[in-house]
Design an enzyme around this catalytic site. Sequence first.
Site, PDB file in Angstrom:
ATOM      1  N   ARG A  83       0.803  -1.210   0.000  1.00  0.00           N
ATOM      2  CA  ARG A  83       0.000   0.000   0.000  1.00  0.00           C
ATOM      3  C   ARG A  83       0.841   1.267   0.000  1.00  0.00           C
ATOM      4  O   ARG A  83       0.294   2.366   0.038  1.00  0.00           O
ATOM      5  CB  ARG A  83      -0.821   0.007   1.272  1.00  0.00           C
ATOM      6  CG  ARG A  83      -2.302   0.155   1.084  1.00  0.00           C
ATOM      7  CD  ARG A  83      -2.894  -0.395   2.353  1.00  0.00           C
ATOM      8  NE  ARG A  83      -4.173   0.055   2.659  1.00  0.00           N
ATOM      9  CZ  ARG A  83      -5.195  -0.790   2.815  1.00  0.00           C
ATOM     10  NH1 ARG A  83      -5.053  -2.064   2.590  1.00  0.00           N
ATOM     11  NH2 ARG A  83      -6.338  -0.332   3.190  1.00  0.00           N
ATOM     12  N   ARG A 166      -9.717   7.427   5.040  1.00  0.00           N
ATOM     13  CA  ARG A 166      -9.062   6.266   4.414  1.00  0.00           C
ATOM     14  C   ARG A 166      -8.909   6.488   2.913  1.00  0.00           C
ATOM     15  O   ARG A 166      -7.908   6.110   2.301  1.00  0.00           O
ATOM     16  CB  ARG A 166      -9.871   4.993   4.689  1.00  0.00           C
ATOM     17  CG  ARG A 166      -9.646   4.463   6.094  1.00  0.00           C
ATOM     18  CD  ARG A 166     -10.725   3.512   6.559  1.00  0.00           C
ATOM     19  NE  ARG A 166     -10.940   2.383   5.692  1.00  0.00           N
ATOM     20  CZ  ARG A 166     -12.052   1.636   5.719  1.00  0.00           C
ATOM     21  NH1 ARG A 166     -13.028   1.922   6.549  1.00  0.00           N
ATOM     22  NH2 ARG A 166     -12.162   0.615   4.908  1.00  0.00           N
TER      23      ARG A 166
HETATM   24  P1  AP5 Z   1      -8.441  -3.009   4.793  1.00  0.00           P
HETATM   25  O1  AP5 Z   1      -9.167  -3.991   5.608  1.00  0.00           O
HETATM   26  O2  AP5 Z   1      -7.531  -3.492   3.728  1.00  0.00           O
HETATM   27  O3  AP5 Z   1      -9.495  -1.972   4.250  1.00  0.00           O
HETATM   28  P2  AP5 Z   1      -9.612  -1.163   2.852  1.00  0.00           P
HETATM   29  O4  AP5 Z   1      -8.492  -1.261   1.901  1.00  0.00           O
HETATM   30  O5  AP5 Z   1      -9.972   0.202   3.277  1.00  0.00           O
HETATM   31  O6  AP5 Z   1     -10.643  -1.960   2.095  1.00  0.00           O
HETATM   32  P3  AP5 Z   1     -12.029  -2.454   2.586  1.00  0.00           P
HETATM   33  O7  AP5 Z   1     -11.876  -3.769   3.277  1.00  0.00           O
HETATM   34  O8  AP5 Z   1     -12.731  -1.371   3.355  1.00  0.00           O
HETATM   35  O9  AP5 Z   1     -12.776  -2.559   1.199  1.00  0.00           O
HETATM   36  P4  AP5 Z   1     -12.843  -3.678   0.077  1.00  0.00           P
HETATM   37  O10 AP5 Z   1     -12.338  -3.095  -1.189  1.00  0.00           O
HETATM   38  O11 AP5 Z   1     -12.235  -4.979   0.525  1.00  0.00           O
HETATM   39  O12 AP5 Z   1     -14.418  -3.791  -0.027  1.00  0.00           O
HETATM   40  P5  AP5 Z   1     -15.416  -4.996   0.324  1.00  0.00           P
HETATM   41  O13 AP5 Z   1     -15.226  -6.099  -0.648  1.00  0.00           O
HETATM   42  O14 AP5 Z   1     -15.387  -5.338   1.785  1.00  0.00           O
HETATM   43  O15 AP5 Z   1      -7.544  -2.065   5.737  1.00  0.00           O
HETATM   44  C1  AP5 Z   1      -8.062  -1.533   6.936  1.00  0.00           C
HETATM   45  C2  AP5 Z   1      -6.961  -0.747   7.658  1.00  0.00           C
HETATM   46  O16 AP5 Z   1      -5.873  -1.619   7.991  1.00  0.00           O
HETATM   47  C3  AP5 Z   1      -6.312   0.390   6.852  1.00  0.00           C
HETATM   48  O17 AP5 Z   1      -7.060   1.595   6.916  1.00  0.00           O
HETATM   49  C4  AP5 Z   1      -4.955   0.491   7.562  1.00  0.00           C
HETATM   50  O18 AP5 Z   1      -5.063   1.179   8.798  1.00  0.00           O
HETATM   51  C5  AP5 Z   1      -4.617  -0.961   7.843  1.00  0.00           C
HETATM   52  N1  AP5 Z   1      -3.865  -1.595   6.742  1.00  0.00           N
HETATM   53  C6  AP5 Z   1      -4.269  -2.633   5.958  1.00  0.00           C
HETATM   54  N2  AP5 Z   1      -3.324  -2.954   5.056  1.00  0.00           N
HETATM   55  C7  AP5 Z   1      -2.294  -2.089   5.259  1.00  0.00           C
HETATM   56  C8  AP5 Z   1      -1.046  -1.901   4.614  1.00  0.00           C
HETATM   57  N3  AP5 Z   1      -0.653  -2.671   3.567  1.00  0.00           N
HETATM   58  N4  AP5 Z   1      -0.248  -0.908   5.071  1.00  0.00           N
HETATM   59  C9  AP5 Z   1      -0.610  -0.140   6.114  1.00  0.00           C
HETATM   60  N5  AP5 Z   1      -1.788  -0.259   6.763  1.00  0.00           N
HETATM   61  C10 AP5 Z   1      -2.633  -1.226   6.338  1.00  0.00           C
HETATM   62  O19 AP5 Z   1     -16.806  -4.268  -0.013  1.00  0.00           O
HETATM   63  C11 AP5 Z   1     -17.274  -3.187   0.771  1.00  0.00           C
HETATM   64  C12 AP5 Z   1     -18.813  -3.277   0.884  1.00  0.00           C
HETATM   65  O20 AP5 Z   1     -19.390  -3.138  -0.418  1.00  0.00           O
HETATM   66  C13 AP5 Z   1     -19.315  -4.624   1.426  1.00  0.00           C
HETATM   67  O21 AP5 Z   1     -20.427  -4.395   2.233  1.00  0.00           O
HETATM   68  C14 AP5 Z   1     -19.721  -5.413   0.156  1.00  0.00           C
HETATM   69  O22 AP5 Z   1     -20.779  -6.305   0.436  1.00  0.00           O
HETATM   70  C15 AP5 Z   1     -20.165  -4.285  -0.783  1.00  0.00           C
HETATM   71  N6  AP5 Z   1     -19.833  -4.553  -2.182  1.00  0.00           N
HETATM   72  C16 AP5 Z   1     -18.646  -5.033  -2.670  1.00  0.00           C
HETATM   73  N7  AP5 Z   1     -18.686  -5.118  -4.024  1.00  0.00           N
HETATM   74  C17 AP5 Z   1     -19.938  -4.671  -4.389  1.00  0.00           C
HETATM   75  C18 AP5 Z   1     -20.581  -4.499  -5.652  1.00  0.00           C
HETATM   76  N8  AP5 Z   1     -19.968  -4.770  -6.813  1.00  0.00           N
HETATM   77  N9  AP5 Z   1     -21.848  -4.000  -5.653  1.00  0.00           N
HETATM   78  C19 AP5 Z   1     -22.479  -3.677  -4.483  1.00  0.00           C
HETATM   79  N10 AP5 Z   1     -21.912  -3.825  -3.251  1.00  0.00           N
HETATM   80  C20 AP5 Z   1     -20.653  -4.311  -3.215  1.00  0.00           C
END
Ligand code: AP5
Length: 217
Positions: A83, A166
């Site tokens: 990241r 974020r």
């Molecule tokens: P992390 O858990 O990686 O969160 P993120 O990158 O912010 O991503 P999300 O998990 O929020 O989103 P996603 O893209 O996976 O979406 P999802 O599929 O769940 O990181 C969290 C924290 O950890 C960071 O802020 C940081 O502090 C730390 N961290 C992690 N990695 C790090 C690194 N490498 N370096 C430093 N710090 C780090 O989908 C979201 C929602 O939308 C769900 O409800 C889903 O059901 C819905 N959805 C998904 N796709 C669709 C669609 N096509 N249509 C309708 N709804 C949908």
Amino acid sequence: MGPPGAGKGTQAKKLVERFGMVHLSSGDILRTERASGSLLGRKLAQYMDAGKLVPDDIVVSVMAKAMTENSGEAGLLLDGFPRTVPQAEALDAQLARAGKPLDAVVVMTAEPDMIVRRITGRRSCPACGRVYHVEFMPPRKAGECDACGGPLVQRSDDAEAVVRDRLATYNRQTAPVVDYYRRRSGLKRIEVDGGRDADDVLAQLTKAFESFGASSR
Ligand code: AP5
């Protein structure tokens, strides 16, 4: 790679079912450490709850350990890592030492308003990891996991103000990693619009993975 809510975790879970790689989500791994209540876990909470990135040295060491412990025949699907550019450089060095180069980079995009709507409506099952959305992917029974019946929860960093932080963090620190990989010749790349219907996104990703030589199990 992709901003919060682009659907990385949702799609990764489906892709590993089909292609058999091991899914390593840095966010899930850090949340597990955090939930353990360890000293490191308490340190992680300060960054994660503020929508900030955990320092590179911590993430690189946690992910290096997870990759070493989970290297399988069908490979790894990294979600949320790297990241930052220093994380990408550390990953390159680890893969070079292991003699297993990166095959492909997937970038998922999504618009800010869509991101906020998705993230604030997300609910997940701490017991089995299944992810839902109150509006777009609701469970059969409100608040209860379809797969294991466990209670669904909202992530502590899924409040709207934190999501916007974020997203800003993504644009500032992670977008340069997309460019880092764009500049690399010979690396397979796919960019998908994660704002589309989840089945459409999966169909595009499946087609791309097959064209990269991944085989269904
Ligand atoms: P992390 O858990 O990686 O969160 P993120 O990158 O912010 O991503 P999300 O998990 O929020 O989103 P996603 O893209 O996976 O979406 P999802 O599929 O769940 O990181 C969290 C924290 O950890 C960071 O802020 C940081 O502090 C730390 N961290 C992690 N990695 C790090 C690194 N490498 N370096 C430093 N710090 C780090 O989908 C979201 C929602 O939308 C769900 O409800 C889903 O059901 C819905 N959805 C998904 N796709 C669709 C669609 N096509 N249509 C309708 N709804 C949908």
